[in-house]
Design a protein around this motif. Sequence first.
Motif, short mmCIF file in Angstrom:
data_model
loop_
_atom_site.label_atom_id
_atom_site.label_comp_id
_atom_site.label_asym_id
_atom_site.label_seq_id
_atom_site.Cartn_x
_atom_site.Cartn_y
_atom_site.Cartn_z
N THR A 141 0.81 -1.22 0.00
CA THR A 141 0.00 0.00 0.00
C THR A 141 0.85 1.27 0.00
OG1 THR A 141 -0.17 -0.49 2.35
CG2 THR A 141 -2.14 -0.81 1.03
N CYS A 196 -14.09 -13.10 -8.25
CA CYS A 196 -13.70 -11.69 -8.14
C CYS A 196 -12.23 -11.53 -7.79
CB CYS A 196 -14.60 -10.92 -7.18
SG CYS A 196 -15.34 -11.94 -5.92
N SER A 197 -11.77 -12.27 -6.76
CA SER A 197 -10.36 -12.12 -6.43
C SER A 197 -9.50 -12.81 -7.49
CB SER A 197 -10.06 -12.67 -5.03
OG SER A 197 -10.91 -13.72 -4.71
N ALA A 253 -9.07 -10.15 -10.02
CA ALA A 253 -8.42 -8.93 -9.57
C ALA A 253 -6.97 -9.14 -9.19
CB ALA A 253 -9.19 -8.34 -8.39
N VAL A 254 -6.64 -10.31 -8.62
CA VAL A 254 -5.30 -10.48 -8.04
C VAL A 254 -4.46 -11.47 -8.85
CG1 VAL A 254 -4.08 -10.63 -5.82
CG2 VAL A 254 -6.49 -10.09 -5.85
N THR A 298 2.05 -12.55 -6.19
CA THR A 298 0.88 -12.25 -5.38
C THR A 298 -0.13 -13.38 -5.47
OG1 THR A 298 0.22 -10.86 -7.22
CG2 THR A 298 0.93 -9.74 -5.24
N LEU A 334 -1.99 -15.10 -2.30
CA LEU A 334 -3.44 -15.20 -2.14
C LEU A 334 -3.88 -16.66 -2.12
CD1 LEU A 334 -6.11 -13.66 -1.97
CD2 LEU A 334 -6.25 -13.75 -4.43
N PHE A 370 -3.61 -10.28 2.25
CA PHE A 370 -4.64 -10.84 1.37
C PHE A 370 -5.85 -11.33 2.15
CE2 PHE A 370 -0.64 -11.65 -0.91
CZ PHE A 370 -0.88 -10.84 -1.99
N LEU A 421 -9.23 -9.79 1.83
CA LEU A 421 -9.81 -10.00 0.49
C LEU A 421 -10.64 -11.27 0.42
CD1 LEU A 421 -6.92 -9.27 -2.02
CD2 LEU A 421 -8.99 -7.97 -1.68
N ILE A 422 -10.31 -12.27 1.25
CA ILE A 422 -10.99 -13.55 1.07
C ILE A 422 -12.07 -13.79 2.11
CG2 ILE A 422 -9.11 -14.68 -0.15
CD1 ILE A 422 -8.25 -15.93 2.37
N ASN A 463 -14.83 -14.23 -0.05
CA ASN A 463 -14.60 -15.06 -1.23
C ASN A 463 -15.63 -16.18 -1.25
OD1 ASN A 463 -13.63 -16.92 -3.10
ND2 ASN A 463 -11.53 -16.23 -2.79
#
Lengths: 369, 199
Positions: free
Chosen positions: A95, B31-32, B35-36, B42, B46, B111, B114-115, B118
Amino acid sequence: MDFQIVELLQSILIVSGIATVLAILMVIADATIGNYGIMNLLINKEHKHSVEGGKTLLNTLKEEGVFIPSACGGRGSCGLCKCKVTSGGGDYLPTELSFITKEEQKEGIRLSCQIKVKRDFEIEIPEELFNVKEFKAKVASIKDLTHDIKEVRFQLLEPNEISFKPGQFVQVQVPEYEFSNESVYRAYSISSSSTEKGIVELEIRYVNNGICTTYVHKYLKEGDILTLTGPYGEFYLRNTDADIVCVAGGSGMAPIKSILHHIEEQKISRKVTYIFGAQGKRDLFLLDKMKEFEKNIPNFRFVPALSNASPEDNWDGETGKVTEVLAKYLSDGSNTEAYLCGSPGMINAVIEVLKSKGVKEEKIYYDKF
Amino acid sequence: MNGTETLGVFAIFFAAAITNNILLTMYLGMCSFLAVSRQVKTAIGLGTAVVFVMTFTSAINWLIYEYLLIPFELEYLTYIVFIIVIAAFVQLVEMIIERVSETLYNALGIFLPLITVNCAILGAALFMIIRKYTLLSAISFSAGSGAGWMLAIIIMAGIRQKMGTSKVPKGLEGAGITLIIAGIMSMAFMGFTGMMNLN
């Protein structure tokens, strides 16, 4: 019937039971693993603070009374709250990387709203930031200067005095209101005299759909209480013997006015030329005040210039762009300091003219907005 | 545990990871995934987080389902209970990782938020209920599903990294071409069906 009620109560009980157990777990976790204890924070190798760990560096510093400028309030979207961390920062976070260049990474510049104080920290910040405080201030008066610029005078309540260098700015915290569902900070130069320690006067120009300017122009009333932080900025009058050229436009008047107050009060006899750019006569303001300065400052000249004077303006002063007027009034700039405040476009153009007249680049001070 | 059951547990793991890949055959966790999946590094982070969270939340959810929801006939609350458990678990794990290891937090922890939402995680938990797995099979199924999801996102990230140097038609840049690639990958994975199957 009874059986159904029992069943209903049972299900409510079980779901809230699961939620409660999880919530208790979270609270315990927050108090044990989330509790980092007391950390040592060393600022500029001399100021030692004992702080509660686990919070972001920006908020920790705020609690210690050190205010690093930040426009977004710590959401990691403005990239202003950079500071140099010499020890304790750990690795760079994804970030942070969009705001920190490779060169800054080598120096240890971090985004203070993203990193958390989980170890003893050593940081370096500009010495001036120690002077930055958070003020509660009451709106003492609001006055129209032109059709789109208002002068707002704040009476400082807590603390009740500010000490700043003429030319510096403060940040105004705009509370949540109809057009903004979060509180934001915006920077404005102080236009009042630095000896009037209980007063902060700002000149705020209306910008279409501007969150702060709309608030100030349409909502703010006398008697309202706002939060200001400051003073900030590297734009202030340097103490030398060189001639002074000021160039400003619109609400860029503010810091120059503060500088002129200082020159008047300190009876400074340096040669001062102030070129103020405006479109038409209706954009000119504080002309009486400038006349007064011309009377009281021995070597001061105020030159208003209209770039777009209409026949009704009946204008017999200078016309054209500030760059043209500046070129006319400044012949040899080798012993001149320049103070500029206005839009980036204007400032860049003025810097070119100044350099061509022999003004040294390091003697040109400016505040772009 | 006898021999056949052990075999069954492994079969479930591989079937969940490959033939019944939760992402490429069910299209869960998209979605993830979209996006990732720009960088392999990365994607691995994730993916690991998904495997970890999926395995543990499924086990916890299985226990709650078996010993709380079934005895009290509260199966209709499955969804809300599972979601609460997953969200709280993710939050706790994030706090623990942040405390224990900064390296792990930077690689994996960021991460975790983010999940929480999920759908593959909730999906795996619901499938294990529908298919009436035992605890052991459920753990192996969800670990397999997580591994399959990770495999898919790593492949996708690899392809997208390679694609960085190739010309994509303007209208298909970003999500468009990614969905097409996901479709082709999905067809490729269909080639595994018949090897073994979950049902």
